[in-house]
Design a protein around this motif. Structure first.
Motif, PDB file in Angstrom:
ATOM      1  N   MET A   1       0.840  -1.192   0.000  1.00 16.16           N
ATOM      2  CA  MET A   1       0.000   0.000   0.000  1.00 16.16           C
ATOM      3  C   MET A   1       0.887   1.258   0.000  1.00 16.16           C
ATOM      4  N   SER A   2       0.530   2.248  -0.774  1.00 17.52           N
ATOM      5  CA  SER A   2       1.337   3.464  -0.831  1.00 17.52           C
ATOM      6  C   SER A   2       1.243   4.238   0.476  1.00 17.52           C
ATOM      7  N   SER A   3       2.384   4.803   0.895  1.00 14.84           N
ATOM      8  CA  SER A   3       2.401   5.600   2.116  1.00 14.84           C
ATOM      9  C   SER A   3       1.848   6.996   1.848  1.00 14.84           C
ATOM     10  N   GLY A   4       1.629   7.320   0.565  1.00 12.66           N
ATOM     11  CA  GLY A   4       1.173   8.654   0.209  1.00 12.66           C
ATOM     12  C   GLY A   4       2.311   9.652   0.164  1.00 12.66           C
ATOM     13  N   LYS A   5       3.534   9.187   0.442  1.00 13.43           N
ATOM     14  CA  LYS A   5       4.689  10.085   0.396  1.00 13.43           C
ATOM     15  C   LYS A   5       5.399   9.926  -0.933  1.00 13.43           C
ATOM     16  N   ARG A   6       6.149  10.980  -1.315  1.00 14.16           N
ATOM     17  CA  ARG A   6       6.798  10.958  -2.623  1.00 14.16           C
ATOM     18  C   ARG A   6       7.979  10.006  -2.702  1.00 14.16           C
ATOM     19  N   PHE A   7       8.753   9.870  -1.614  1.00 17.64           N
ATOM     20  CA  PHE A   7      10.023   9.148  -1.715  1.00 17.64           C
ATOM     21  C   PHE A   7      10.198   8.023  -0.691  1.00 17.64           C
ATOM     22  N   PRO A   8       9.194   7.140  -0.526  1.00 19.44           N
ATOM     23  CA  PRO A   8       9.398   6.056   0.434  1.00 19.44           C
ATOM     24  C   PRO A   8      10.530   5.143  -0.039  1.00 19.44           C
ATOM     25  N   GLY A   9      11.419   4.758   0.888  1.00 19.09           N
ATOM     26  CA  GLY A   9      12.498   3.831   0.547  1.00 19.09           C
ATOM     27  C   GLY A   9      13.628   4.456  -0.243  1.00 19.09           C
ATOM     28  N   LYS A  10      13.550   5.750  -0.511  1.00 22.68           N
ATOM     29  CA  LYS A  10      14.611   6.397  -1.302  1.00 22.68           C
ATOM     30  C   LYS A  10      15.669   7.009  -0.391  1.00 22.68           C
ATOM     31  N   VAL A  11      16.886   7.071  -0.895  1.00 23.88           N
ATOM     32  CA  VAL A  11      17.965   7.745  -0.173  1.00 23.88           C
ATOM     33  C   VAL A  11      18.312   9.018  -0.937  1.00 23.88           C
ATOM     34  N   VAL A  12      18.414  10.111  -0.191  1.00 24.38           N
ATOM     35  CA  VAL A  12      18.737  11.399  -0.819  1.00 24.38           C
ATOM     36  C   VAL A  12      20.000  11.958  -0.172  1.00 24.38           C
ATOM     37  N   ILE A  13      20.915  12.443  -0.993  1.00 22.19           N
ATOM     38  CA  ILE A  13      22.095  13.131  -0.470  1.00 22.19           C
ATOM     39  C   ILE A  13      21.935  14.615  -0.781  1.00 22.19           C
ATOM     40  N   VAL A  14      21.983  15.445   0.257  1.00 21.79           N
ATOM     41  CA  VAL A  14      21.917  16.899   0.042  1.00 21.79           C
ATOM     42  C   VAL A  14      23.219  17.496   0.549  1.00 21.79           C
ATOM     43  N   GLY A 201      10.309  22.909  -2.025  1.00 14.65           N
ATOM     44  CA  GLY A 201       9.143  22.320  -2.701  1.00 14.65           C
ATOM     45  C   GLY A 201       9.435  22.054  -4.169  1.00 14.65           C
ATOM     46  N   VAL A 202      10.156  22.964  -4.809  1.00 17.53           N
ATOM     47  CA  VAL A 202      10.490  22.786  -6.229  1.00 17.53           C
ATOM     48  C   VAL A 202      11.456  21.609  -6.388  1.00 17.53           C
ATOM     49  N   VAL A 203      12.405  21.483  -5.460  1.00 15.13           N
ATOM     50  CA  VAL A 203      13.353  20.359  -5.532  1.00 15.13           C
ATOM     51  C   VAL A 203      12.602  19.036  -5.337  1.00 15.13           C
ATOM     52  N   SER A 204      11.657  19.017  -4.407  1.00 13.98           N
ATOM     53  CA  SER A 204      10.858  17.802  -4.189  1.00 13.98           C
ATOM     54  C   SER A 204      10.135  17.412  -5.478  1.00 13.98           C
ATOM     55  N   PHE A 205       9.535  18.408  -6.143  1.00 12.56           N
ATOM     56  CA  PHE A 205       8.857  18.154  -7.424  1.00 12.56           C
ATOM     57  C   PHE A 205       9.834  17.587  -8.452  1.00 12.56           C
ATOM     58  N   LEU A 206      11.001  18.240  -8.581  1.00 11.38           N
ATOM     59  CA  LEU A 206      11.961  17.809  -9.610  1.00 11.38           C
ATOM     60  C   LEU A 206      12.473  16.390  -9.357  1.00 11.38           C
ATOM     61  N   CYS A 207      12.560  16.006  -8.072  1.00 10.91           N
ATOM     62  CA  CYS A 207      13.042  14.649  -7.746  1.00 10.91           C
ATOM     63  C   CYS A 207      11.930  13.606  -7.911  1.00 10.91           C
ATOM     64  N   SER A 208      10.697  14.044  -8.001  1.00 13.33           N
ATOM     65  CA  SER A 208       9.572  13.100  -7.946  1.00 13.33           C
ATOM     66  C   SER A 208       9.168  12.577  -9.331  1.00 13.33           C
ATOM     67  N   GLU A 209       8.305  11.581  -9.329  1.00 18.42           N
ATOM     68  CA  GLU A 209       7.777  11.015 -10.574  1.00 18.42           C
ATOM     69  C   GLU A 209       6.933  12.029 -11.344  1.00 18.42           C
ATOM     70  N   ASP A 210       6.436  13.062 -10.649  1.00 19.34           N
ATOM     71  CA  ASP A 210       5.680  14.116 -11.346  1.00 19.34           C
ATOM     72  C   ASP A 210       6.548  14.826 -12.383  1.00 19.34           C
ATOM     73  N   ALA A 211       7.860  14.736 -12.211  1.00 15.32           N
ATOM     74  CA  ALA A 211       8.779  15.399 -13.152  1.00 15.32           C
ATOM     75  C   ALA A 211       9.530  14.355 -13.986  1.00 15.32           C
ATOM     76  N   SER A 212       8.886  13.194 -14.238  1.00 14.58           N
ATOM     77  CA  SER A 212       9.603  12.058 -14.832  1.00 14.58           C
ATOM     78  C   SER A 212      10.099  12.302 -16.262  1.00 14.58           C
ATOM     79  N   TYR A 213       9.559  13.342 -16.937  1.00 18.88           N
ATOM     80  CA  TYR A 213      10.015  13.629 -18.318  1.00 18.88           C
ATOM     81  C   TYR A 213      10.728  14.988 -18.381  1.00 18.88           C
TER      82      TYR A 213
END
Ligand SMILES: NC(=O)c1ccc[n+]([C@@H]2O[C@H](COP(=O)([O-])OP(=O)(O)OC[C@H]3O[C@@H](n4cnc5c(N)ncnc54)[C@H](OP(=O)(O)O)[C@@H]3O)[C@@H](O)[C@H]2O)c1
Length: 229
Positions: A1-14, A201-213
Protein backbone atom coordinates in the motif's frame (compact mmCIF):
# COMPACT_ATOMS: atom_id res chain seq x y z
CA UNK A 1 0.00 0.00 0.00
CA UNK A 2 1.34 3.46 -0.83
CA UNK A 3 2.40 5.60 2.12
CA UNK A 4 1.17 8.65 0.21
CA UNK A 5 4.69 10.08 0.40
CA UNK A 6 6.80 10.96 -2.62
CA UNK A 7 10.02 9.15 -1.71
CA UNK A 8 9.40 6.06 0.43
CA UNK A 9 12.50 3.83 0.55
CA UNK A 10 14.61 6.40 -1.30
CA UNK A 11 17.96 7.75 -0.17
CA UNK A 12 18.74 11.40 -0.82
CA UNK A 13 22.10 13.13 -0.47
CA UNK A 14 21.92 16.90 0.04
CA UNK A 15 25.28 18.67 0.09
CA UNK A 16 25.70 21.98 1.95
CA UNK A 17 22.61 21.12 3.96
CA UNK A 18 23.17 22.23 7.55
CA UNK A 19 21.64 25.68 7.01
CA UNK A 20 19.62 27.80 4.61
CA UNK A 21 18.33 26.38 1.32
CA UNK A 22 20.12 23.02 1.69
CA UNK A 23 18.67 22.42 5.15
CA UNK A 24 15.17 23.29 3.91
CA UNK A 25 15.59 20.85 1.00
CA UNK A 26 16.84 18.11 3.36
CA UNK A 27 13.88 18.66 5.71
CA UNK A 28 11.33 18.67 2.89
CA UNK A 29 12.65 15.50 1.21
CA UNK A 30 12.78 13.72 4.60
CA UNK A 31 9.18 14.81 5.25
CA UNK A 32 8.40 13.35 1.81
CA UNK A 33 9.62 9.96 3.07
CA UNK A 34 13.26 9.78 1.99
CA UNK A 35 16.21 8.92 4.21
CA UNK A 36 18.39 12.01 3.88
CA UNK A 37 22.15 12.31 4.22
CA UNK A 38 23.04 15.73 5.60
CA UNK A 39 26.47 17.26 5.02
CA UNK A 40 28.55 20.40 5.23
CA UNK A 41 32.11 21.40 6.10
CA UNK A 42 31.64 21.40 9.89
CA UNK A 43 30.96 18.47 12.23
CA UNK A 44 29.28 20.77 14.76
CA UNK A 45 26.85 22.07 12.12
CA UNK A 46 26.20 18.55 10.82
CA UNK A 47 25.42 17.33 14.36
CA UNK A 48 23.09 20.27 15.01
CA UNK A 49 21.16 19.76 11.76
CA UNK A 50 20.89 15.99 12.29
CA UNK A 51 19.66 16.51 15.88
CA UNK A 52 17.13 19.11 14.74
CA UNK A 53 15.64 16.92 11.99
CA UNK A 54 15.69 13.75 14.11
CA UNK A 55 13.83 15.61 16.87
CA UNK A 56 11.12 16.21 14.27
CA UNK A 57 10.91 12.44 13.70
CA UNK A 58 12.70 12.54 10.35
CA UNK A 59 15.07 9.87 9.05
CA UNK A 60 18.48 11.48 8.55
CA UNK A 61 22.18 10.75 8.86
CA UNK A 62 25.09 13.15 8.72
CA UNK A 63 28.64 13.31 7.47
CA UNK A 64 31.24 16.04 7.02
CA UNK A 65 31.79 16.78 3.34
CA UNK A 66 33.52 19.82 1.91
CA UNK A 67 32.26 19.70 -1.65
CA UNK A 68 35.53 20.91 -3.10
CA UNK A 69 37.68 18.45 -1.12
CA UNK A 70 39.63 21.09 0.65
CA UNK A 71 42.68 18.90 1.10
CA UNK A 72 43.14 18.97 -2.67
CA UNK A 73 42.66 22.65 -2.95
CA UNK A 74 45.38 25.24 -3.00
CA UNK A 75 45.27 27.15 0.26
CA UNK A 76 44.42 30.78 -0.26
CA UNK A 77 47.18 32.79 1.35
CA UNK A 78 46.22 36.09 -0.17
CA UNK A 79 42.75 36.86 -1.40
CA UNK A 80 43.87 38.08 -4.80
CA UNK A 81 41.12 38.44 -7.34
CA UNK A 82 42.49 35.50 -9.32
CA UNK A 83 42.47 33.26 -6.25
CA UNK A 84 38.89 34.30 -5.43
CA UNK A 85 37.88 33.52 -9.01
CA UNK A 86 39.53 30.09 -8.79
CA UNK A 87 37.92 29.34 -5.43
CA UNK A 88 34.42 30.27 -6.61
CA UNK A 89 34.74 28.19 -9.79
CA UNK A 90 36.27 25.29 -7.88
CA UNK A 91 33.36 25.11 -5.44
CA UNK A 92 30.45 26.02 -7.72
CA UNK A 93 31.43 24.43 -11.03
CA UNK A 94 34.26 21.91 -10.71
CA UNK A 95 33.11 20.37 -7.42
CA UNK A 96 29.55 20.16 -8.76
CA UNK A 97 30.78 18.27 -11.82
CA UNK A 98 32.96 15.96 -9.71
CA UNK A 99 30.10 15.25 -7.29
CA UNK A 100 27.83 14.28 -10.19
CA UNK A 101 30.59 12.12 -11.69
CA UNK A 102 31.18 10.36 -8.37
CA UNK A 103 27.55 9.81 -7.41
CA UNK A 104 26.02 8.93 -10.82
CA UNK A 105 27.28 5.29 -10.93
CA UNK A 106 25.73 4.65 -7.50
CA UNK A 107 22.40 6.14 -8.58
CA UNK A 108 22.52 4.05 -11.77
CA UNK A 109 23.15 0.89 -9.72
CA UNK A 110 19.96 1.63 -7.76
CA UNK A 111 17.96 1.81 -11.00
CA UNK A 112 18.20 5.52 -11.68
CA UNK A 113 17.19 8.72 -9.96
CA UNK A 114 17.39 12.47 -10.00
CA UNK A 115 20.01 15.17 -9.42
CA UNK A 116 19.22 18.83 -8.73
CA UNK A 117 21.93 21.50 -8.87
CA UNK A 118 21.54 24.75 -6.90
CA UNK A 119 22.54 27.69 -9.10
CA UNK A 120 21.27 31.28 -8.69
CA UNK A 121 19.36 34.13 -10.31
CA UNK A 122 22.84 35.65 -10.20
CA UNK A 123 23.63 33.45 -13.20
CA UNK A 124 21.11 35.53 -15.21
CA UNK A 125 21.37 38.96 -13.61
CA UNK A 126 24.79 40.47 -13.11
CA UNK A 127 25.46 42.94 -10.29
CA UNK A 128 28.68 44.93 -10.00
CA UNK A 129 30.51 42.95 -7.33
CA UNK A 130 29.27 39.49 -8.20
CA UNK A 131 31.00 38.87 -11.54
CA UNK A 132 32.84 35.65 -10.68
CA UNK A 133 29.92 34.32 -8.61
CA UNK A 134 27.39 35.11 -11.36
CA UNK A 135 29.56 33.67 -14.10
CA UNK A 136 30.06 30.45 -12.12
CA UNK A 137 26.29 30.19 -11.65
CA UNK A 138 25.75 30.72 -15.41
CA UNK A 139 28.22 27.89 -15.97
CA UNK A 140 26.00 25.68 -13.83
CA UNK A 141 23.12 26.17 -16.31
CA UNK A 142 25.48 24.95 -19.05
CA UNK A 143 26.74 22.11 -16.88
CA UNK A 144 23.16 20.95 -16.31
CA UNK A 145 22.53 20.83 -20.07
CA UNK A 146 25.92 19.24 -20.82
CA UNK A 147 25.31 16.37 -18.40
CA UNK A 148 21.85 15.47 -19.74
CA UNK A 149 22.84 12.89 -22.40
CA UNK A 150 25.17 10.87 -20.20
CA UNK A 151 22.81 11.02 -17.25
CA UNK A 152 19.88 9.96 -19.46
CA UNK A 153 21.89 6.88 -20.46
CA UNK A 154 22.10 6.02 -16.75
CA UNK A 155 18.37 6.64 -16.16
CA UNK A 156 19.19 9.80 -14.23
CA UNK A 157 17.42 13.13 -14.70
CA UNK A 158 19.44 16.25 -13.94
CA UNK A 159 17.88 19.65 -13.36
CA UNK A 160 18.78 22.92 -11.72
CA UNK A 161 17.17 25.59 -9.58
CA UNK A 162 18.02 29.29 -9.70
CA UNK A 163 16.84 30.93 -6.48
CA UNK A 164 16.43 34.68 -6.25
CA UNK A 165 16.75 36.47 -2.93
CA UNK A 166 16.09 33.82 -0.26
CA UNK A 167 16.16 34.55 3.48
CA UNK A 168 19.36 32.78 4.64
CA UNK A 169 22.59 33.72 6.41
CA UNK A 170 24.40 33.75 3.05
CA UNK A 171 22.21 36.57 1.71
CA UNK A 172 21.91 38.58 4.96
CA UNK A 173 23.69 41.59 3.48
CA UNK A 174 20.80 41.98 1.02
CA UNK A 175 17.87 41.77 3.44
CA UNK A 176 18.83 42.50 7.07
CA UNK A 177 18.85 46.26 6.61
CA UNK A 178 15.30 47.37 5.61
CA UNK A 179 16.64 50.09 3.28
CA UNK A 180 18.90 47.64 1.46
CA UNK A 181 16.02 45.16 1.23
CA UNK A 182 13.67 47.81 -0.20
CA UNK A 183 16.30 48.64 -2.81
CA UNK A 184 16.86 44.95 -3.69
CA UNK A 185 13.12 44.34 -4.02
CA UNK A 186 12.79 47.01 -6.71
CA UNK A 187 13.69 44.28 -9.22
CA UNK A 188 11.37 41.67 -7.68
CA UNK A 189 7.76 41.96 -8.98
CA UNK A 190 6.36 39.94 -6.05
CA UNK A 191 7.99 42.55 -3.80
CA UNK A 192 9.09 40.14 -1.09
CA UNK A 193 11.99 37.93 -0.14
CA UNK A 194 11.66 34.15 -0.66
CA UNK A 195 11.91 31.50 2.06
CA UNK A 196 14.17 28.40 1.88
CA UNK A 197 11.07 26.16 1.96
CA UNK A 198 9.95 27.74 -1.32
CA UNK A 199 13.08 26.25 -2.94
CA UNK A 200 12.61 22.90 -1.20
CA UNK A 201 9.14 22.32 -2.70
CA UNK A 202 10.49 22.79 -6.23
CA UNK A 203 13.35 20.36 -5.53
CA UNK A 204 10.86 17.80 -4.19
CA UNK A 205 8.86 18.15 -7.42
CA UNK A 206 11.96 17.81 -9.61
CA UNK A 207 13.04 14.65 -7.75
CA UNK A 208 9.57 13.10 -7.95
CA UNK A 209 7.78 11.02 -10.57
CA UNK A 210 5.68 14.12 -11.35
CA UNK A 211 8.78 15.40 -13.15
CA UNK A 212 9.60 12.06 -14.83
CA UNK A 213 10.02 13.63 -18.32
CA UNK A 214 11.86 16.76 -17.16
CA UNK A 215 15.62 16.91 -17.54
CA UNK A 216 18.17 19.59 -18.36
CA UNK A 217 15.90 22.38 -17.12
CA UNK A 218 16.50 25.28 -14.78
CA UNK A 219 13.57 26.46 -12.68
CA UNK A 220 13.86 30.04 -11.47
CA UNK A 221 12.48 30.69 -7.96
CA UNK A 222 12.73 34.44 -7.80
CA UNK A 223 9.36 36.15 -7.40
CA UNK A 224 9.24 37.17 -11.06
CA UNK A 225 12.72 38.66 -11.25
CA UNK A 226 14.06 38.89 -14.80
CA UNK A 227 15.83 35.70 -15.80
CA UNK A 228 17.08 35.92 -19.36
CA UNK A 229 20.72 35.99 -20.34
N1 LIG B 1 20.21 32.78 -0.18
C1 LIG B 1 20.06 33.28 -1.39
O1 LIG B 1 19.48 34.38 -1.58
C2 LIG B 1 20.54 32.48 -2.58
C3 LIG B 1 20.13 32.93 -3.85
C4 LIG B 1 20.56 32.22 -4.96
C5 LIG B 1 21.36 31.10 -4.84
N2 LIG B 1 21.76 30.71 -3.61
C6 LIG B 1 22.64 29.53 -3.54
O2 LIG B 1 22.12 28.59 -2.62
C7 LIG B 1 23.19 27.82 -2.09
C8 LIG B 1 23.02 27.76 -0.58
O3 LIG B 1 23.01 29.07 -0.08
P1 LIG B 1 22.24 29.46 1.28
O4 LIG B 1 21.69 30.81 1.08
O5 LIG B 1 21.35 28.35 1.68
O6 LIG B 1 23.50 29.59 2.26
P2 LIG B 1 23.64 29.36 3.85
O7 LIG B 1 22.35 29.58 4.55
O8 LIG B 1 24.83 30.18 4.22
O9 LIG B 1 24.00 27.80 3.95
C9 LIG B 1 25.13 27.32 3.34
C10 LIG B 1 25.30 25.85 3.70
O10 LIG B 1 26.36 25.33 2.90
C11 LIG B 1 27.37 24.74 3.75
N3 LIG B 1 28.62 24.93 2.99
C12 LIG B 1 29.21 26.09 2.63
N4 LIG B 1 30.31 25.84 1.89
C13 LIG B 1 30.41 24.50 1.75
C14 LIG B 1 31.32 23.64 1.11
N5 LIG B 1 32.38 24.10 0.43
N6 LIG B 1 31.10 22.30 1.17
C15 LIG B 1 30.04 21.82 1.82
N7 LIG B 1 29.13 22.57 2.47
C16 LIG B 1 29.32 23.91 2.43
C17 LIG B 1 27.23 25.49 5.07
O11 LIG B 1 27.64 24.73 6.22
P3 LIG B 1 29.17 24.76 6.74
O12 LIG B 1 29.52 26.17 6.99
O13 LIG B 1 29.09 23.91 7.99
O14 LIG B 1 29.99 24.12 5.66
C18 LIG B 1 25.68 25.61 5.14
O15 LIG B 1 25.08 24.40 5.55
C19 LIG B 1 24.49 28.46 -2.58
O16 LIG B 1 24.98 27.71 -3.68
C20 LIG B 1 24.05 29.85 -3.07
O17 LIG B 1 24.86 30.32 -4.12
C21 LIG B 1 21.38 31.37 -2.46
Amino acid sequence: MSSGKRFPGKVVIVTASTDGIGLAIAKRLAEDGAHVMISSRTQKNVDAAVDQLRSEGLSVSGIVCHVAKEEHRRKLIEETSESVWDKIFEVNVKATFLLVKEIAPYIEKRGGGSIVLVSSIGGFVFGGLLGAYGTSKTAMFGLTKALVPQCAGMNIRINCIAPGLIRTRFSEALWKDPDVLADTLKSVPMNRIGEPSECAGVVSFLCSEDASYVTGETIVIAGGQSSRL
